[in-house]
Scaffold this active site. Structure first.
Site, PDB file in Angstrom:
ATOM      1  N   GLY A 230      65.067  48.442  72.620  1.00 44.56           N
ATOM      2  CA  GLY A 230      65.276  47.017  72.421  1.00 44.56           C
ATOM      3  C   GLY A 230      64.996  46.108  73.588  1.00 44.56           C
ATOM      4  N   GLU A 267      65.885  54.795  73.964  1.00 46.50           N
ATOM      5  CA  GLU A 267      64.747  54.831  73.029  1.00 46.50           C
ATOM      6  C   GLU A 267      63.835  53.624  73.224  1.00 46.50           C
ATOM      7  OE1 GLU A 267      66.695  54.694  69.240  1.00 46.50           O
ATOM      8  OE2 GLU A 267      67.714  56.604  69.503  1.00 46.50           O
ATOM      9  N   GLY A 269      60.593  51.332  73.417  1.00 51.60           N
ATOM     10  CA  GLY A 269      59.230  51.334  72.892  1.00 51.60           C
ATOM     11  C   GLY A 269      58.446  50.244  73.576  1.00 51.60           C
ATOM     12  N   TYR A 310      56.016  37.676  62.477  1.00 54.76           N
ATOM     13  CA  TYR A 310      57.178  37.212  63.259  1.00 54.76           C
ATOM     14  C   TYR A 310      56.915  35.895  63.976  1.00 54.76           C
ATOM     15  CZ  TYR A 310      57.584  42.352  63.179  1.00 54.76           C
ATOM     16  OH  TYR A 310      57.585  43.662  62.816  1.00 54.76           O
ATOM     17  N   CYS A 336      41.562  37.452  53.896  1.00 57.53           N
ATOM     18  CA  CYS A 336      41.702  36.374  52.921  1.00 57.53           C
ATOM     19  C   CYS A 336      43.152  35.970  52.694  1.00 57.53           C
ATOM     20  CB  CYS A 336      41.042  36.785  51.621  1.00 57.53           C
ATOM     21  SG  CYS A 336      39.300  37.069  51.901  1.00 57.53           S
ATOM     22  N   GLU A 337      43.766  35.424  53.710  1.00 60.68           N
ATOM     23  CA  GLU A 337      45.118  34.872  53.628  1.00 60.68           C
ATOM     24  C   GLU A 337      45.225  33.791  54.685  1.00 60.68           C
ATOM     25  OE1 GLU A 337      48.683  36.772  53.217  1.00 60.68           O
ATOM     26  OE2 GLU A 337      47.908  38.606  52.328  1.00 60.68           O
ATOM     27  N   TYR A 365      53.511  47.771  68.746  1.00 60.25           N
ATOM     28  CA  TYR A 365      53.548  47.251  67.381  1.00 60.25           C
ATOM     29  C   TYR A 365      52.261  46.481  67.049  1.00 60.25           C
ATOM     30  CZ  TYR A 365      58.390  48.485  68.231  1.00 60.25           C
ATOM     31  OH  TYR A 365      59.523  49.167  68.575  1.00 60.25           O
TER      32      TYR A 365
HETATM   33  N1  LLP Z   1      65.173  52.840  68.376  1.00 57.58           N
HETATM   34  C1  LLP Z   1      65.310  52.421  67.101  1.00 57.58           C
HETATM   35  C2  LLP Z   1      66.308  53.062  66.245  1.00 57.58           C
HETATM   36  C3  LLP Z   1      64.503  51.374  66.621  1.00 57.58           C
HETATM   37  O1  LLP Z   1      64.656  50.952  65.371  1.00 57.58           O
HETATM   38  C4  LLP Z   1      63.548  50.767  67.484  1.00 57.58           C
HETATM   39  C5  LLP Z   1      62.694  49.685  67.009  1.00 57.58           C
HETATM   40  C6  LLP Z   1      63.438  51.248  68.804  1.00 57.58           C
HETATM   41  C7  LLP Z   1      64.264  52.274  69.205  1.00 57.58           C
HETATM   42  C8  LLP Z   1      62.469  50.691  69.781  1.00 57.58           C
HETATM   43  O2  LLP Z   1      62.728  49.361  70.070  1.00 57.58           O
HETATM   44  P1  LLP Z   1      61.941  48.610  71.246  1.00 57.58           P
HETATM   45  O3  LLP Z   1      62.348  49.224  72.560  1.00 57.58           O
HETATM   46  O4  LLP Z   1      60.483  48.781  71.006  1.00 57.58           O
HETATM   47  O5  LLP Z   1      62.372  47.210  71.114  1.00 57.58           O
HETATM   48  N2  LLP Z   1      57.594  45.423  64.814  1.00 57.58           N
HETATM   49  C9  LLP Z   1      58.485  44.627  65.599  1.00 57.58           C
HETATM   50  C10 LLP Z   1      59.526  45.486  66.307  1.00 57.58           C
HETATM   51  C11 LLP Z   1      60.274  46.398  65.369  1.00 57.58           C
HETATM   52  C12 LLP Z   1      61.290  47.267  66.084  1.00 57.58           C
HETATM   53  C13 LLP Z   1      61.833  48.296  65.186  1.00 57.58           C
HETATM   54  N3  LLP Z   1      62.724  49.223  65.813  1.00 57.58           N
HETATM   55  C14 LLP Z   1      57.669  43.798  66.584  1.00 57.58           C
HETATM   56  O6  LLP Z   1      56.448  43.858  66.555  1.00 57.58           O
HETATM   57  O7  LLP Z   1      58.239  43.024  67.347  1.00 57.58           O
END
Ligand code: LLP
Length: 407
Positions: A230, A267, A269, A310, A336-337, A365
């Site tokens: 997050g 976790e 990302g 978003y 086409c949107e 993402y």
């Molecule tokens: N752990 C869990 C259980 C999650 O659901 C997520 C992301 C992460 C870790 C990793 O989160 P991060 O560190 O990347 O914030 N598609 C959206 C983001 C969706 C996130 C979903 N879950 C975007 O492009 O902003």
């Protein structure tokens, strides 16, 4: 413009566009930054595969000691292929795990199942018994903490589908203790994505720490705190100091694991990969509709859906600097949107057909949320290592696209 020493025009010439380009050094630097901040506690960084599931990137992160946060049997298979040695460092999250996915994860001997409901707990126990395995579990608790972010990616409130309400968790853990095949080993929490203040993280791990103490007093051997992902970045042309940001974040999440003496799992990302990647695209046409100027690129919302989904902001740069005057334009894709846009009313140096532009901070993402919408093949991907771009995913062909269809 360059990506870690590789010339973007040359990469576009060699591999075509749309093209995702990632810097291996930038990803490694972020991972090291986080590892360094966490050095004082026992920890494992479980990279959230969904952010960017490139096998090449996963392999590299596994080589640095990372584990993985997966949410499907497909992502588990990615770990198996990219880094089988890291299967023991996998945590399995997700609200809708299927039996085949649980079975595969049990057979693989993953580190931890993040269980999101009592119903799932029962199925997992059953599967573990059937396979003669023991599943180490954490309940994903919902701490009811508000985190400021886009509503689609906020998860830590009672109104969200994720996790088990923290005040109910103790009872569910007690239930788990009585079930064969599952062993409570951790507590996990994830409150959302693209969170830029540390307070919600601090507050949620504090609540988790308290629960860990209660569970231990109930006789459970809780060794892991999984603080989820997050940590956000800045997408705009705003000053962003990743080192300061990760320092504050690490202090916040380490507090609970320090006080109760647990192995910290994270976790992340986006923080690791977003700013290490860009989407390279070529201008197809420039057109004027009334007072509006549209710059139409060969990448579309199927390649990068974040602006459409978003209202996300990505910085846009011409690859070759020009001294032309800036113009206010909409940069749009060919899909086409009307939702297929990368920027609306953005001031950009005048662009002409055939020129290259790059959408920054698209490493997370971007490709992983891409689709075949409008029967478009997905972009190719290049990883730049030591100044040289290596193709890590070839461009799809129309044959790939239609291979699964029966007609
Ligand atoms: N752990 C869990 C259980 C999650 O659901 C997520 C992301 C992460 C870790 C990793 O989160 P991060 O560190 O990347 O914030 N598609 C959206 C983001 C969706 C996130 C979903 N879950 C975007 O492009 O902003």
């Amino acid at each position: 413009m360059q990506c870690a020493g590789a010339d973007l025009s040359a990469l576009a010439g060699e591999f075509g566009t749309p093209l995702y380009v990632y810097s291996a050094d930038a990803i490694a630097a972020r991972a090291r930054m986080l590892q360094g901040e966490l050095a004082a506690v026992e920890h494992t960084i479980c990279y959230a595969v969904k952010a960017n599931s490139s096998l090449a990137i996963m392999k590299m992160l596994a080589g640095m000691g990372c584990g993985f946060d997966i949410v499907s049997g497909g992502e588990l298979e990615r770990v198996r292929r990219a880094a089988p040695e890291a299967l023991g460092r996998v945590v399995f999250s997700g609200v809708g795990k299927q039996v085949w996915e649980m079975d595969a994860a049990l057979e693989a001997g993953i580190l931890l199942f993040n269980v999101e409901s009592e119903a799932e707990l029962e199925v997992l126990a059953e599967r573990a018994v059937a396979l003669g395995k023991t599943a180490k579990i954490a309940l994903r608790v919902n701490p009811d903490v508000f985190a400021e972010t886009h509503p689609y990616i906020s998860t830590g409130l009672r109104e969200h589908k994720f996790g088990i309400a923290i005040e109910k968790a103790r009872a569910v853990y007690q239930r788990a203790m009585g079930l064969p095949g599952v062993e409570p080993a951790g507590v996990s929490v994830h409150i959302g994505s693209q969170i830029r203040s540390v307070e919600p993280f601090a507050e949620s791990v504090k609540r988790v720490g308290k629960l860990v103490e209660e569970l231990r007093s109930d006789g459970m051997d809780i060794r892991y705190i999984d603080a989820g992902g997050g940590l956000g970045i800045e997408y705009g042309a705003v000053e962003f100091d990743p080192a300061a940001s990760v320092h504050a974040y690490a202090e916040a999440v380490m507090a609970a694991s320090r006080s109760v003496g647990a192995h910290l799992l994270l976790e992340p990302g986006r923080f690791l990969v977003a700013q290490a990647g860009a989407l390279l695209t070529r201008v197809l046409y420039v057109k004027q509709n009334g007072s509006k100027t549209f710059v139409i690129t060969d990448a579309g919302m199927n390649d990068l859906i974040r602006p459409a989904l978003y209202q996300a902001h990505h910085e846009i740069w011409p690859v070759v600097a020009s001294s032309r005057e800036a113009k206010v334009v909409d940069l749009v894709g060919p899909v086409c949107e009307s939702g297929d846009f990368f920027a609306k009313d953005r001031e950009l140096p005048e662009l002409r057909a055939g020129e290259l532009v790059v959408l920054l901070d698209a490493g997370a993402y971007g490709m992983s949320l891409s689709s075949h919408y409008n029967t478009r093949v997905r972009a190719a991907e290049v990883l730049v290592e030591s100044g040289v771009g290596r193709l890590v995913r070839r461009r799809e062909t129309l044959e790939d696209l239609m291979a699964a269809e029966i007609y």
